[in-house]
Design a protein around this motif. Structure first.
Motif: not given
Lengths: 1113, 599
Positions: A992-1016
């Protein structure tokens, strides 16, 4: 102390209860399988009470039959006219009764087994014996084999139950004897579970005996000698070859996982051939690892990973301090003693075992597809952050085209493939009575799932032992292994895991305007049509011609001894053990790698290491035994020396791909050599005394001198005492008929550990620095480490109480250990305030306590009619706590050490959900934005600061470990599966501390299962696009539970029946199918819940499915 | 009984044999490792110990965050987003700049590592045998100057700091902060002692010289003279000292003829590049002290990296990834809009040296679409693809603009008010900005480092500006006269052929919409601290000093808020004149160490 003792008792009762519960589960099954014994006895041996008054002959017979197993056979008409019978007697033999009948009724009797034939006495027969007893012997033959490997078992006692009739199996396990029909054969052999078989009408009885892991006569290696398990006074766990190889582990350590209580084994990575971390009874220091001492055939401090598991006879794990004290300064973290297989006398026997299987990627996390990624980065990111994507993060036309096409690039899939795994082992043993030999060859090939990775090991073992003289025995064993690990590119997985799923694989698929700025390599698009040159096409990076890393290891272990027995009971042994390990690591990075920027010429490096050591042990053993007293005295003088020599060479600008074999043609960037030496001198004495075989005591003392400590601190004495009481042999216990074994043990000892001290840490060594003056080299020397002349031995003090229980002829057997170990004067790297100019020093830093309970339970749940079901359970519970820190402080935050907490405490901000939109004002007060992590303001000062708001949010120590194997044998089939679970571990997930868990990174791929916060999506579990917030490196959102339950292996085997085998000329032939790690149940994000490694270089998780064959002839 | 004796003999013999020489075995003899105790007592060993005090200067000068960021000159990129308040802690001065900020820790760690190495020289000197005493004294003086430099950086960043003066030999975890004034007194004492011992010209080029000590004294005195928060023990007399030492430098170290002589030579068009700086002599009489680099990858394994961290980027058509043509631009230190507007682009030679005006296509790009709906054009290797216009010469007519925004030119033209804040087109991204070209070195390996030219730490141009500042603050008796004289010498060197002319800078550099200009030539009447800081910006931009200049003059808040888009509305406050003591240090100390206020 009182309180701690109370806690210990409470803890013990808690876990004893669990143990009892498990036993109760299996108890009823056991009762159901009790055998109602039948046997043939002479009418002279059977006594009855009979009182008959004027009874007819038929009543008389019935009366006898009702009290015995005898059955009368007669023609009714013959006896109709016989006299009536009156018998009045107590406790008389059936023969006497029959004599009376004979007299009164003129009958004669012939007993054939349990049948009594009745005939009239004729005049001709009047002088014949009135009673003839024929207990029929029939010839029975057969073969006894080892259930696990099918080998013939020599020396098995085969006895007709209740008689002295019996024989012993020959070298092939064959026997024959005459036994009464309907008799019962009892088979027994040291180390195996005794079996009883009713002869019935069989004339051939083959038996596969199973190993009795709780056998009291089993030999246990305790270091510088062996004892029978019944005489063990300390806490020692053992596994035998069959349990070591059952799940076909690549590395020996894996075999220990879950099979010995108290031993915590964890994977270090998913790469082929990778080793394991081991700790025994919890972590004894802060470094995260406390590796036990490994002794292979007398080679102390050997590397377990060089061994072929198939060459191992037994592994004995010395756990408590009284057991490890004989290894003195090196025993603090426990000792693993590995004994390799030895030759057996008899006709040469050849055996083969092997398997072929496929290794498949499994239990992988899910990553975003191109469409999910596009949504996340191209749509959500600008929306949520209110920023425009930086130009080099915006989708290129190739990316857009791919997203719109509905396709997605699965980079991980492109750089992985199913791999082959196989192993072949051939063994040959044999010899005469005086000389035995063994020889084995092994081959292992573990393919890697990532392109360019794999592990191969070749091993040769040979041994010879000979009684060259009545008083002299000599022996030598040698083991050589060569292994080659292809480690692939460091960038392959890193690139594949990070690369955008919107990337394009082939140049031909690029949109024209992207093709211009891209580069091509054999049809592959180097920059994948992505406007970011940080990652290059993983498929290109993965190709061995572009990037290779390879480790080659040659290891040689040899042990030679001479044993001299001048008089009975006294023996002198001198043994020399050596280990030579030659390692080389090569790395080549070609032009088409990220490292070489696709433009620079190749670079390569070669590191070699040569480790050599020897141990010379001289041991005197004196044994004396009289009827009531047993005494063994052992004395030892030992020298150990080791040297490590390393070289490193690196060069760049290589003109062509010469791997690391032609570095001279490039520009040499590093060229260094190094030598590290160490020595240890030891004297040890041990006394084992037993009284009436019931009261046992062991006293041990060892003095060690180590080179790496400074003058005055070099020598240390390590004493221990252990007592055991074989309660089960006391009359009052025997009379209860409840226990087949009951032994209570208690021990206390002190052991040391200087292995944490790198040589030369008591001296300030200097290191070269590079600089130049006006273009001319200016090499300097600075002090590398702060010397600590005050270092003293790290010592562990341990109290151990153990109980061995055997019930129902050991069909239930349990071993329970409770211990309390305190490690004092811990030696460890200690971080220093940096204003000292140093970052750390090796120092005695504090005290750690490990307390725990271990349970080993073995049950035979069912055993009847060719059906046998056994269960092994190992349970480990350890409480780890820092009890003291140097300087008397209660917390050393900088070193992450806290009195009262486990060694690997996680000290972070405590998470309290996510700041929601309606909390924006409050969040702002803390300097946070909605969507960022909300942390508990521990001191309520309105700020989240490191100084006051970090707390211990968890720790990495497991609450408990449980391993359970169930094995079922039905006729020629065998089935077993192993369940392993580790509970209570938490860690800060590097996934998670790598790029997979870094929701805000706009460069690399992410984990698809994280329930991350958005305004909606007002998630409260994971932060959104604006990061976790200030000081996010201290946040605990990536602290996860790493519990798992795993089916480690499932095996189904079939052994070809004896008769068929004989025709084929085999002594054993078993085929089996096995699945390794087929099921893992966990909520831990990432690749493998077993370890928290470097997700980019640790390989992918996998499961293996294989078919195996064991043959011997 | 006989046999028993025989056994005894054999066993005893072997046991005895096995322990013979035991105690020798336990003696540690580090063959491949030399120990400090054995090595530093020789002349050779001591020389090598002193040599080891230099390499950390490389690491130190790479540690730029606390020296450049958050000032008036350097900021985060994407100025348009500055209002979102999502910049880095260095520029926002929010809780992201705190005791755990990695850069705070790493600067602290490096400085104390260097201090301990220098202390080792000072402590071990006495035990050195067989060394010429004069030479030994010079070496000790070198170490004391380097130690003073490290203490000087540390005391400016953190205020009261630990001040170890002896080699660390025990693992003492107590951390004691010493008052700043005491640190300054120690620095000055060490430097003045060293200045008297050091030679004008060192035995090896690149070592600390008398000049280096004098230059540092000038800076230290100047700084103490300002007497930050009345805490440095300074007085007005310090400015006189600063001027005195600056004059000594000026007397010995003449200004280079051209500003560009101080930096690698290169061609603006990479395809026409013929320069190879590894053969260029990077010594220059103006240089007082420089961190040494060369093309030798063993002694310069990482190399000078000043070409890569600054702004710009070549994310344009016709570029080739991962090549050394434009080498690597990380965009970590983005110059603020004001920086470009400080120069008269016509006559100040520094503008064209410091910034790259146009980017060339390196390969052919056939069929390039300048903007959606336009006919594709063919770009050839060597064509200009993006041009950056200076603030004082904007493109105003369609004939001067690129086809991407409806103009006529087959390349994109970006005006200064659009830097970092322009809609992206097919030619460029939205954060386009001229490459910072000041240290660009052609033909070095692509990557973050690998530069081969020395990094200048002290040069006499700065001494002129130190002198000017000291005079403005009341010093008297300058060799060259008044403050404006010193100041204009630096300006005139930059103007070259136009020396004496009035160069024009933006009247309000922060206001990108204004074309108002003022002269930056000084007169005895107009010279003030702000002018000097502006001239420092022009001359020394990106060199290792801006935050220290703003702290010394207590202009940080005013200037950073005015010029730095990310700092403008930040929480920057007087507390930020001191950095937080690294949390790691507080965590590791066995005693309670006070943190600086506000953190």
């Amino acid at each position: 102390m009182k309180i701690k003792l109370l806690q210990l008792i409470v803890m013990l009762s808690k876990y004893a209860f669990i143990g009892l519960f498990l036993q109760a589960l299996t108890f009823s099954l056991l009762l159901a399988s009790e055998i109602n014994a039948q046997e043939n006895k002479s009418v002279r041996e059977v006594y009855i009470d009979i009182q008959l008054q004027d009874a007819d002959i038929f009543e008389t017979f019935k009366s006898i039959e009702s009290q015995t197993n005898f059955k009368f056979n007669y023609e009714k008409k013959d006896l109709k006219s016989t006299n009536r019978i009156s018998i009045n007697g107590r406790k008389q033999s059936v023969a006497d009764v029959l004599m009376e009948i004979s007299r009164e009724a003129n009958l004669k009797f012939r007993q054939v087994n349990n049948n009594i034939n009745v005939n009239k006495l004729t005049d001709n027969s009047i002088n014949e014996p009135k009673i003839e007893i024929i207990i029929d012997d029939i010839e029975i033959s057969g073969r006894v084999t080892d259930q696990d490997n099918g080998d013939g078992l020599p020396g098995v006692n085969v006895i007709v139950k209740g008689t002295t009739l019996g024989t012993v199996t020959d070298i092939d396990g064959k026997y024959s004897l005459n036994a009464p029909e309907d008799g019962i054969l009892v088979f027994s052999s040291v180390g195996y579970i005794s079996e009883e078989i009713t002869i019935g009408s069989q004339s051939v009885i083959n038996l596969a005996m199973s190993v009795d892991i709780t056998s009291l006569e089993e030999i246990v290696v305790v270091g510088y000698g062996t004892v029978e398990r019944r005489d063990v006074t300390g806490a020692v766990g053992s596994i035998k070859s069959v349990d070591i190889t059952r799940s076909n582990p690549v590395q020996t350590a894996a075999a220990l996982q879950g099979q010995i209580a108290g031993v915590n084994i964890n994977k270090l990575s998913n790469n082929p051939g990778e080793g394991y971390s081991i700790d025994i009874r919890g972590l004894g220091n802060f470094s995260g690892q406390s590796e036990p001492l490994v002794v292979i055939d007398g080679v102390i401090g050997a590397d377990m990973n060089i061994l072929n598991p198939n060459d191992i006879e037994t592994i004995d794990v010395l756990k408590d301090a009284s057991s490890t004290a004989i290894y003195g300064s090196r025993g603090a973290n426990g000792v693993i003693i590995i004994t390799t297989k030895r030759g057996k006398s008899g006709v040469p026997k050849i055996s083969y075992s092997g398997y072929v299987g496929v290794k498949e990627m499994a239990h992988m996390p899910t990553f975003q597809t191109a469409q999910e990624f596009a949504h996340h980065v191209f749509e959500l990111w600008p929306q949520e952050t209110g920023k425009t994507l930086p130009s080099n993060r915006q989708p290129t036309s190739s990316e857009t085209a791919l997203v719109e096409s509905g396709n997605s690039t699965d980079w991980v899939d492109l750089v992985t493939e199913p791999a082959l795994q196989m192993s072949h082992n051939i063994g040959l043993t044999g010899g005469t009575e005086k000389t035995t030999f063994d020889f084995s060859l092994g081959y292992l090939d573990e393919g890697g799932n990532t392109i360019g990775t794999g592990f191969k090991r070749y091993s040769v073992k040979a041994g010879l032992e000979s009684q060259v003289h009545q008083k002299v025995k000599v022996g030598i064993t040698s083991y050589y292994a060569f292994s080659k690990a292809d480690l692939g590119s460091l960038e392959t997985l890193r690139s594949a895991l990070r690369a955008r799923p919107t990337g394009t694989v082939y140049t031909k698929d690029l949109q024209p305007n992207d093709a211009a700025g891209d580069k091509d390599w054999n049809g592959y698009s180097l920059f994948m049509g992505i406007n970011d040159n940080q990652v290059i096409n993983p498929v290109v990076e993965a190709q061995p011609e572009n990037y290779q890393r390879q480790n080659r290891t040659s290891a040689f272990i040899a042990n030679a001894y001479i044993d001299y027995t001048p008089i009975k009971g006294l023996s002198f042994r001198s043994a020399i053990s050596t280990a030579l390990i030659d390692e080389q690591e090569g790395e080549f990075r070609g032009q088409y790698t990220k490292d070489r920027k696709t433009t620079a010429p190749p670079r390569a490096s070669l590191s070699t290491g040569k480790m050599s050591n020897y141990t010379w042990d001289n041991t005197i053993t004196y044994k004396l035994s009289t009827q009531n007293h047993g005494l063994t005295i052992t004395g030892l003088a030992s020298i150990f020396e080791q040297r490590n020599q390393t070289t490193n060479t690196a060069a760049q600008d290589l003109p062509y791909n010469s791997l690391w074999y032609h570095l001279g043609d490039g520009t040499v960037t590093d060229w260094s050599t190094n030598l590290v030496e160490g020595a240890l001198i030891s004297y040890m004495g041990r006394i084992n005394y037993s009284f009436m075989d019931k009261y046992l005591i062991t006293l041990t003392g060892r003095t060690d001198g180590a080179s790496q400590l400074s003058e005055g601190n070099k020598w240390q004495f390590f004493p221990s005492v252990a007592v055991a009481w074989r309660l089960g042999d006391e009359e009052f216990i025997k009379n209860t008929n409840l226990f087949s074994d009951l032994k209570l043990r208690a021990s206390y000892g002190e052991v040391g550990n200087a292995s944490n001290i790198p040589p030369y840490s008591t001296q300030s060594t200097i290191t070269q620095s590079q600089y130049e003056f006006g273009g001319s080299p200016a090499y300097g020397y600075f002090i590398n480490n702060l010397a600590n002349k005050d270092l003293v031995w790290e010592r562990s003090k341990e109290l151990n109480i153990g109980l061995n229980i055997g019930l129902l002829e050991n069909r239930i057997s349990a071993e329970i250990e409770v211990y309390n170990r305190t490690t004092v004067d811990l030696i460890l790297g200690d971080k220093l305030p940096n204003s000292t100019g140093y970052t750390d020093v090796v120092a005695n830093v504090g005290e750690i306590q490990n307390r725990g309970v271990e349970l080993m339970l073995n049950t035979v749940n069912f055993d009847k009619n060719d059906f046998r079901w056994t269960t092994m359970i190992s349970f480990t519970k350890n409480n780890n706590e820092v009890t003291k820190l140097a300087g008397g402080v209660t917390e050393d935050i900088g070193n992450n050490r806290f009195v009262g907490y486990p060694v690997n405490a996680l000290y972070f901000y405590e998470k309290d959900g996510i700041w929601q939109l309606d909390e924006a004002d409050e969040a702002e007060g803390y300097g946070y934005l909605p969507g960022q992590g909300k942390f508990v303001d521990q001191n309520n000062d309105g700020k989240i600061t490191d100084a006051d708001d970090r707390v211990i949010v968890g720790d990495e120590s497991p609450n408990f470990l449980l391993g359970m194997r169930n094995q079922v044998n039905f006729k020629n089939f065998d089935f077993s599966f192993f369940i392993y679970t580790r509970q209570g571990v938490q860690w800060r997930s590097s996934y998670l501390t790598g790029t997979f868990g870094d929701t805000g990174n706009n460069r690399y791929n992410h984990d698809a299962s994280l329930d991350y916060w958005t305004t909606t999506n007002p998630s409260n579990t994971y932060w959104g696009f604006n990061g976790a917030g200030p000081a996010s490196s201290k946040n605990s959102f990536s602290v996860v539970k790493a519990d798992f339950v795993r089916i480690s292996d499932i095996t189904l085997g079939y052994t070809i029946p004896r008769a068929t085998l004989d025709r084929m000329g085999f002594s054993n032939f078993r085929i089996y199918a096995q699945a390794n790690n087929p099921f893992v149940f966990t909520k831990t994000p990432g690749f493998n819940p077993e370890y928290n490694g470097n997700v980019y270089t640790d390989g992918v998780s996998f499961a293996t499915y294989l078919l195996g064959l064991n043959v011997s002839f | 009984m006989k046999i028993y004796k025989k056994w005894q003999v054999i066993a005893t013999t072997i046991l005895l044999l096995s322990t013979i020489g035991c105690n020798d075995l336990l003696e540690e003899n580090a063959v491949s490792l030399q120990t400090a105790e054995n090595y530093y007592i020789t002349a050779q060993g001591f020389e090598d110990l002193v040599k080891a005090t230099y390499p950390l200067l490389r690491d130190l000068t790479r540690e730029r965050y606390l020296v450049l960021q958050g000032t008036d000159l350097f900021s985060d990129g994407d100025w348009a987003s500055a209002a979102d308040r999502l910049g880095s802690g260095f520029n926002e001065y929010n809780s992201n700049l705190g005791p755990t900020t990695a850069e705070v820790e790493s600067l602290w760690n490096l400085l104390y590592q260097e201090i301990n190495r220098c202390n080792t020289v000072v402590t071990r000197a006495e035990g050195v045998e067989g060394m010429d005493e004069t030479l030994k004294a010079v070496r000790i003086a070198e170490a004391k100057v380097l130690r003073a430099l490290a203490f000087f950086y540390a005391v400016q960043q953190w205020g009261d700091i630990p001040m170890p003066l002896e080699e660390t030999t025990t693992a003492n975890k107590e951390v004691t902060r010493v008052p700043s004034a005491q640190v300054y007194a120690q620095i000055i004492a060490d430097l003045e002692a060293a200045e008297g011992i050091l030679p004008v010209e060192a035995t090896d080029y690149g070592r600390v010289t008398k000049g280096a000590a004098q230059f540092l004294l000038a800076r230290v005195y100047l700084t103490r003279g300002w007497n930050f928060n009345n805490s440095l023990g300074g007085s007005a007399a310090d400015f006189n000292k600063a001027l005195e030492y600056a004059d000594k430098i000026i007397a010995v170290y003449p200004l280079a003829e051209n500003y560009s002589d101080l930096f690698p030579a290169r061609n603006e068009n990479p395809l026409l590049e013929t320069n190879n700086p590894s053969t260029q002599n990077d010594r220059n009489d103006e240089i007082v002290f420089a961190v040494q680099y060369s093309e030798n990858i063993v002694t310069s394994p990482y190399g000078n990296d000043y070409h890569h961290p600054f702004g710009g980027g070549t994310d344009v058509p016709g570029e080739v990834a991962r090549t050394s043509y434009y080498n690597r631009y990380l965009g970590k230190f983005i110059m603020t809009p004001a920086v470009y507007r400080l120069y008269d682009s016509d006559i100040d030679t520094r503008y064209n040296h410091n910034f790259l005006g146009q980017i060339y296509a390196l390969i052919d790009v056939p069929g390039f679409v300048p903007a959606d709906g336009l006919t594709p054009i063919d770009i050839s290797a060597g064509d200009v693809v993006v041009q950056f216009r200076p603030w004082d010469n904007p493109a105003t007519t369609p004939a001067e603009r690129g086809m991407d925004v409806g103009g006529d030119l087959p390349y994109s033209v970006i005006n200064a008010d659009e830097y970092q804040n322009i809609p992206s087109t097919n030619y460029h991204g939205n954060n386009a900005q001229p490459l910072t070209w000041k240290w660009f070195e052609p033909n070095i390996e692509y990557g973050d480092g690998f530069g081969t030219t020395d990094f200048i730490l002290f040069r006499s141009a700065e001494a002129y500006l130190i002198a000017a500042e000291a005079i403005v603050k009341g010093a008297t008796g300058g060799d060259l006269g008044t403050a404006d004289v010193y100041y204009n010498r630096v300006v005139d060197r930059a103007l070259g052929a136009n020396a004496g002319a009035d160069p024009l800078q933006a009247a309000d550099p922060a206001d990108v919409s204004s074309m108002d200009a003022v002269s930056y030539r000084a007169t005895s009447g107009n010279i003030n601290i702000d002018m000097i800081l502006n001239e420092r910006a022009r001359e020394l931009v990106g060199e290792y000093n801006r935050w220290y200049d703003l702290k010394r003059t207590e202009k940080l808040i005013e200037r950073a808020k005015a010029w730095n888009p990310y700092t403008a509305d930040s929480e920057l406050a007087p507390m930020h004149y001191l950095r937080p003591i690294p949390q790691q240090e507080l965590d590791l100390a066995s005693n309670d160490v006070p943190q600086n206020d506000g953190y």
